[in-house]
Structures are given as structure tokens and as C-alpha cells.
Design an enzyme around this catalytic site. Structure first.
Site, PDB file in Angstrom:
ATOM      1  N   LYS A  32       0.859  -1.191   0.000  1.00 17.74           N
ATOM      2  CA  LYS A  32       0.000   0.000   0.000  1.00 17.74           C
ATOM      3  C   LYS A  32       0.890   1.234   0.000  1.00 17.74           C
ATOM      4  O   LYS A  32       1.779   1.375   0.838  1.00 17.74           O
ATOM      5  CB  LYS A  32      -0.897   0.010   1.240  1.00 17.74           C
ATOM      6  N   ASP A  59      -3.458   4.348  -1.979  1.00 19.99           N
ATOM      7  CA  ASP A  59      -4.417   4.799  -0.961  1.00 19.99           C
ATOM      8  C   ASP A  59      -4.458   6.323  -0.941  1.00 19.99           C
ATOM      9  O   ASP A  59      -3.842   6.958  -0.089  1.00 19.99           O
ATOM     10  CB  ASP A  59      -3.953   4.215   0.382  1.00 19.99           C
ATOM     11  N   LYS A  61      -7.561   8.093  -1.349  1.00 25.89           N
ATOM     12  CA  LYS A  61      -8.887   8.507  -0.804  1.00 25.89           C
ATOM     13  C   LYS A  61      -9.467   9.733  -1.506  1.00 25.89           C
ATOM     14  O   LYS A  61      -9.673  10.790  -0.898  1.00 25.89           O
ATOM     15  CB  LYS A  61      -8.783   8.794   0.694  1.00 25.89           C
ATOM     16  N   ASP A  64     -14.134  14.496  -4.463  1.00 25.97           N
ATOM     17  CA  ASP A  64     -14.285  15.772  -5.169  1.00 25.97           C
ATOM     18  C   ASP A  64     -15.543  15.668  -6.025  1.00 25.97           C
ATOM     19  O   ASP A  64     -16.300  14.698  -5.904  1.00 25.97           O
ATOM     20  CB  ASP A  64     -13.026  16.044  -6.015  1.00 25.97           C
ATOM     21  N   THR A 119     -12.077   5.774  10.754  1.00 28.25           N
ATOM     22  CA  THR A 119     -12.122   5.241  12.132  1.00 28.25           C
ATOM     23  C   THR A 119     -11.698   6.304  13.146  1.00 28.25           C
ATOM     24  O   THR A 119     -11.914   6.143  14.340  1.00 28.25           O
ATOM     25  CB  THR A 119     -11.214   3.997  12.275  1.00 28.25           C
ATOM     26  N   ARG A 211       3.204  -1.356  10.661  1.00 29.55           N
ATOM     27  CA  ARG A 211       4.329  -1.455  11.600  1.00 29.55           C
ATOM     28  C   ARG A 211       4.682  -2.855  12.094  1.00 29.55           C
ATOM     29  O   ARG A 211       5.866  -3.128  12.277  1.00 29.55           O
ATOM     30  CB  ARG A 211       4.086  -0.490  12.769  1.00 29.55           C
TER      31      ARG A 211
HETATM   32  O1  C5P Z   1       1.179   0.401  11.128  1.00 32.34           O
HETATM   33  P1  C5P Z   1      -0.260  -0.047  11.036  1.00 32.34           P
HETATM   34  O2  C5P Z   1      -0.397  -1.562  10.886  1.00 32.34           O
HETATM   35  O3  C5P Z   1      -1.106   0.495  12.155  1.00 32.34           O
HETATM   36  O4  C5P Z   1      -0.763   0.574   9.662  1.00 32.34           O
HETATM   37  C1  C5P Z   1      -2.090   0.500   9.235  1.00 32.34           C
HETATM   38  C2  C5P Z   1      -2.252   1.208   7.934  1.00 32.34           C
HETATM   39  O5  C5P Z   1      -3.631   1.247   7.605  1.00 32.34           O
HETATM   40  C3  C5P Z   1      -1.778   2.666   7.931  1.00 32.34           C
HETATM   41  O6  C5P Z   1      -1.297   2.963   6.620  1.00 32.34           O
HETATM   42  C4  C5P Z   1      -3.036   3.437   8.245  1.00 32.34           C
HETATM   43  O7  C5P Z   1      -3.022   4.752   7.725  1.00 32.34           O
HETATM   44  C5  C5P Z   1      -4.087   2.583   7.524  1.00 32.34           C
HETATM   45  N1  C5P Z   1      -5.447   2.736   8.042  1.00 32.34           N
HETATM   46  C6  C5P Z   1      -5.801   2.476   9.357  1.00 32.34           C
HETATM   47  N2  C5P Z   1      -7.086   2.620   9.772  1.00 32.34           N
HETATM   48  C7  C5P Z   1      -8.034   3.022   8.910  1.00 32.34           C
HETATM   49  C8  C5P Z   1      -7.723   3.275   7.571  1.00 32.34           C
HETATM   50  C9  C5P Z   1      -6.403   3.127   7.168  1.00 32.34           C
HETATM   51  O8  C5P Z   1      -4.954   2.089  10.150  1.00 32.34           O
HETATM   52  N3  C5P Z   1      -9.272   3.103   9.311  1.00 32.34           N
END
Ligand code: C5P
Length: 232
Positions: A32, A59, A61, A64, A119, A211
Site C-alpha cells: 500500500k 491509498d 482517498k 471531489d 475510524t 508497523r
Molecule cells: O502500522 P499499522 O499496521 O497500524 O498501519 C495501518 C495502515 O492502515 C496505515 O497505513 C493506516 O493509515 C491505515 N489505516 C488504518 N485505519 C483506517 C484506515 C487506514 O490504520 N481506518
């Protein structure tokens, strides 16, 4: 398509992301690319990662007026990404325009999924700032239904919502779910998390993992563990 681990490459420069991807010699993960990396490095970064053999979820998003989204989606489609997204809040005509823009001359197009309510949006903020007075889970399901009606392929949602989305929109409608952590791992700033195994049980189609893989001592091992727990 379906049932795969998408690695969130939340890096701010080409050097960092390439250094990370260099570690993967055998199976090239579905990755992503978010706004940070895209705005820092431009469309070229998408082309280079694609050339290395990765599938790409871009990603960005989009949100418009329909005509602008349609034309922008046509540009993204030419980058040959595999998945991209938009805000369902843009309404059904905007989502339909997005599909038109994405569809290539040969009829193919990337998977298109919708963000429902972020979220990070609470019930309170939604009511006070957006003047939406329905329960947030109802709003999320309604946006998912709108996305389905517009012809989209799925939504980004919490793994804990995936089952309900499938019940509401059908099992063929993809749920792409972030918020995934290993049972013995750190949660970080995510609040409602689930393990890859549990996400599989609940019925997520794609998990987005950042992460727990990018910051792992051995990212390849962490990625393979995710694949084993989610896909096998
Ligand atoms: O590092 P981590 O596993 O928390 O990363 C989750 C990824 O998913 C990040 O790129 C974050 O921006 C994305 N994301 C999220 N929650 C959402 C939408 C996208 O954690 N509701």
C-alpha cells in the site's frame, strides 16, 4: 483476487521504501502506497515499485466533484495500480464517475474500494461537525451499501465490521481491514485490533499491515508469519 496481506509502506522517501522492499527476495508483497510517499515522490514511485513485481494499493482517498474524480481516476488507472480508493461520502454519482474513469479501453480496471466513516471519526464529532445523527455503525453500513450500488468492489473497514459488511453487502463484496497486530506484538496507536488469524476467521478479504512488518527486526519473517496466519 482476494485473501492477501497488503503491507502498508508508510515511508516518506524513495530511499526508505526501496531499502525496505530490497529485503524481499522471493515473494513480492502486495504493498500500500499512501499520500505521504506519493506526494513526496510522485507517480514515478508507483511505476518503479510496480516494475519490481509488486501489486499496488494506491491509498489516496479521492473526494471531489464527479467530473474531477473521473478524470483523476483515469490517470491513476494508467499507472497500472491494482487497487485504489475514494470516500463514499462523495455520494453515489461520484463513485459511479470514478468507475467510469478507472475503466480502461479493454474493460479492465483496478479494484475500487470505499472509505466509509474514517475510524478516527467519533459518534460525537460526526453529530456535531457533520450533522449526521444516526448511530455510526448504521452510517458505515449505509455507506457500504451505497458503494455496492455504485458498482464498487468493497470497503475499507475494521476487521470487527467485516462480518456485518458481508452480511449487508454479500460475501463477494471485499473487506479490506487495517488494525491488525500479532497476538504477542505491540498495539501502538491502534485501538481496536485483531490478529491475522482472527481476521481470517471473521472473513476479511485483505488485511493491511504496517508497523508489525515494517518495524519488525526481521520484516520478511513477520510478513511470512502474516501470510501463514491469514492465508493458509
Ligand atoms: O502500522 P499499522 O499496521 O497500524 O498501519 C495501518 C495502515 O492502515 C496505515 O497505513 C493506516 O493509515 C491505515 N489505516 C488504518 N485505519 C483506517 C484506515 C487506514 O490504520 N481506518
Amino acid at each position: 483476487m482476494g485473501k492477501d496481506v497488503i503491507v502498508a509502506c508508510d515511508f516518506s522517501s524513495k530511499d526508505e521504501v526501496m531499502n525496505f522492499l530490497d529485503k524481499f527476495k522471493d515473494k513480492k508483497p502486495f504493498v500500500k502506497i499512501g499520500m505521504e510517499l506519493f506526494y513526496a515522490e510522485g507517480p514515478q514511485i508507483v511505476k518503479e515499485i510496480k516494475q519490481r513485481g509488486h501489486k499496488i494499493f494506491l491509498d489516496l482517498k479521492l473526494h471531489d466533484i464527479p467530473n474531477t474524480v473521473k478524470k483523476s481516476m483515469a490517470v491513476l488507472s494508467r499507472l497500472d495500480v491494482d487497487m485504489c480508493n475514494l470516500h463514499a461520502a462523495g455520494t453515489i454519482p461520484m463513485m459511479q464517475a470514478a468507475i467510469e474513469g478507472l475503466t480502461r479501453e479493454d474493460g479492465t480496471r483496478p479494484i475500487l474500494i470505499a472509505v466509509t466513516q474514517l475510524t478516527s471519526t467519533s459518534q460525537e464529532r460526526m453529530e456535531e461537525d457533520l450533522l449526521i445523527n444516526k448511530p455510526i455503525d448504521k452510517v458505515v453500513m449505509h455507506y457500504a451499501q451505497n458503494a455496492k450500488e455504485a458498482g464498487l468492489d468493497g470497503v475499507v473497514c475494521s476487521p470487527l465490521e467485516a462480518q456485518k459488511v458481508h452480511q449487508t453487502c454479500g460475501n463477494e463484496f471485499y473487506t479490506v481491514t487495517p488494525g491488525v497486530r500479532f497476538a504477542d506484538g505491540e498495539i501502538g496507536d491502534q485501538v481496536r485490533v485483531t490478529t491475522p488469524e482472527k481476521a481470517k476467521e471473521i472473513g476479511s478479504d485483505y488485511i493491511v499491515v504496517g508497523r508489525p512488518i515494517t518495524q519488525a527486526k526481521n520484516p520478511v519473517e513477520a510478513y511470512e508469519r502474516c501470510l501463514r496466519e491469514f492465508c493458509d
